[in-house]
Write a protein that holds these residues in place. Structure first.
Motif, PDB file in Angstrom:
ATOM      1  N   TYR A 184      39.973  26.474  43.329  1.00  0.00           N
ATOM      2  CA  TYR A 184      38.637  25.966  43.027  1.00  0.00           C
ATOM      3  C   TYR A 184      38.509  24.482  43.358  1.00  0.00           C
ATOM      4  CZ  TYR A 184      37.385  30.283  40.571  1.00  0.00           C
ATOM      5  OH  TYR A 184      37.094  31.591  40.257  1.00  0.00           O
ATOM      6  N   ASP A 188      35.266  23.449  45.716  1.00  0.00           N
ATOM      7  CA  ASP A 188      34.203  22.643  45.087  1.00  0.00           C
ATOM      8  C   ASP A 188      34.847  21.338  44.631  1.00  0.00           C
ATOM      9  OD1 ASP A 188      31.883  21.818  43.848  1.00  0.00           O
ATOM     10  OD2 ASP A 188      32.134  23.114  42.093  1.00  0.00           O
ATOM     11  N   GLY A 195      34.428  22.404  40.629  1.00  0.00           N
ATOM     12  CA  GLY A 195      35.648  23.169  40.470  1.00  0.00           C
ATOM     13  C   GLY A 195      36.861  22.279  40.312  1.00  0.00           C
ATOM     14  N   ARG A 198      37.060  21.127  36.769  1.00  0.00           N
ATOM     15  CA  ARG A 198      37.455  22.241  35.901  1.00  0.00           C
ATOM     16  C   ARG A 198      38.948  22.560  36.055  1.00  0.00           C
ATOM     17  NH1 ARG A 198      32.808  24.837  33.819  1.00  0.00           N
ATOM     18  NH2 ARG A 198      30.895  23.982  34.737  1.00  0.00           N
ATOM     19  N   PHE A 290      36.445  27.385  33.579  1.00  0.00           N
ATOM     20  CA  PHE A 290      35.549  27.883  34.617  1.00  0.00           C
ATOM     21  C   PHE A 290      34.366  28.653  34.027  1.00  0.00           C
ATOM     22  CE2 PHE A 290      39.839  27.492  36.246  1.00  0.00           C
ATOM     23  CZ  PHE A 290      39.631  26.588  37.276  1.00  0.00           C
TER      24      PHE A 290
END
Length: 299
Positions: A184, A188, A195, A198, A290
């Motif tokens: 992720y 992103d 992402g 996160r 997430f």
């Protein structure tokens, strides 16, 4: 968090490459490299630039310095390199026993100590990148000089758990590499809800999960706990380290401005809160950043 003085350290889990390997500065890796690179204007999509460098240089695991001087928990309480060894031992023992409840196996990652520069499966890196994890070679890299900078440059309070938190965070990236969540950060790569943020906050949460469970591990050779119970000061030290490497705090210090659109790791408060969630629950299942609708209020 202190180690029981009689606990035996296993230096075979750490390679000591200090004093030899230099190289070009890479745009690959993880950990604080992503944050520092973003502040310098490096395009975020390059931050996980796999494929640079061969990472083939090797040195005997442990190295004579570690093998001779990092023998017990007493050594880990006195020396940063020995503390890394002890923390790695604890992390490997914890995650190997914990992940099977999720039907996952735990391939033990490599850990490398270096100074100046190091060649990795993600490219060559200088000490300026700070601690980082390379998914390609499943290795966490640490320049021990960083831990002094954590206090002098980033303003953390210091203390054993501050250093152990950094090591545990990088091992959190190893867990994400196993689950696939680390991808992720490339899909992103920046922004307050990105992402990448996160991924980093989940690694903080995983570090907290380890801290919650570390004192339950027993040294089979002595029958005593491997680590001593956390104190309030230990927890304050870890939270201070988490806050010190928040995007907002570093941006404010470096430029006098805070720009959430370029965040890659999360704010100081977010990093503290997700570490605390892991620590208070001791449950990696609660670290699902997430699905979190509000990263400021982990539930």
């Amino acid at each position: 968090m202190s180690f029981s003085r009689g606990s035996r350290l296993d230096t075979s889990q750490v390679q000591d490459r200090r004093g030899g390997l230099g190289g070009k500065i890479a745009i690959g890796g993880g950990g604080l490299l992503v944050l520092i690179a973003s502040l310098l204007g490096v395009p975020a999509e390059l931050l996980e630039g796999f494929g640079l460098g061969s990472g083939q240089e090797q040195q005997q695991a442990g190295g004579p310095g570690l093998q001779e001087e990092c023998l017990t928990g007493a050594d880990a309480n006195e020396r940063t390199d020995c503390r890394i060894v002890g923390t790695v031992n604890s992390l490997n023992d914890f995650w190997a026993g914990y992940l099977p409840r999720y039907n996952m196996q735990y391939p033990v990652p490599q850990t490398v100590l270096f100074d100046g520069g190091v060649s990795t499966g993600c490219g060559s890196a200088s000490s300026a990148v700070g601690p980082f994890y390379c998914p390609r070679d499943q290795t966490a890299y640490f320049d021990t000089a960083f831990f002094a900078e954590l206090t002098s440059r980033f303003g953390a309070s210091g203390g054993p758990l501050a250093e152990e938190y950094v090591v545990a965070h990088e091992f959190g990236h190893h867990i994400q590499n196993l689950t696939g969540a680390i991808d992720y950060s490339r899909q992103d790569p920046q922004g307050a809800e990105s992402g990448a943020v996160r991924v980093e906050l989940q690694a903080d949460c995983y570090a907290g999960v380890w801290a919650a469970n570390a004192t339950e591990q027993v040294d089979e050779r002595t029958g005593q706990p491997f680590m001593q119970p956390l104190t309030e000061q230990d927890l304050r030290d870890a939270l201070s380290a988490a806050a010190a490497v928040g995007d907002d705090r570093i941006q404010q210090s470096a430029t006098g401005q805070v720009n959430p659109h370029t965040w890659t790791h999360g704010s100081s408060e977010q990093r503290q809160r997700w570490f605390l969630l892991g620590y208070q629950t001791g449950d990696a299942g609660r670290c699902d950043t997430f699905s979190a609708p509000d990263l400021d209020r982990p539930a």
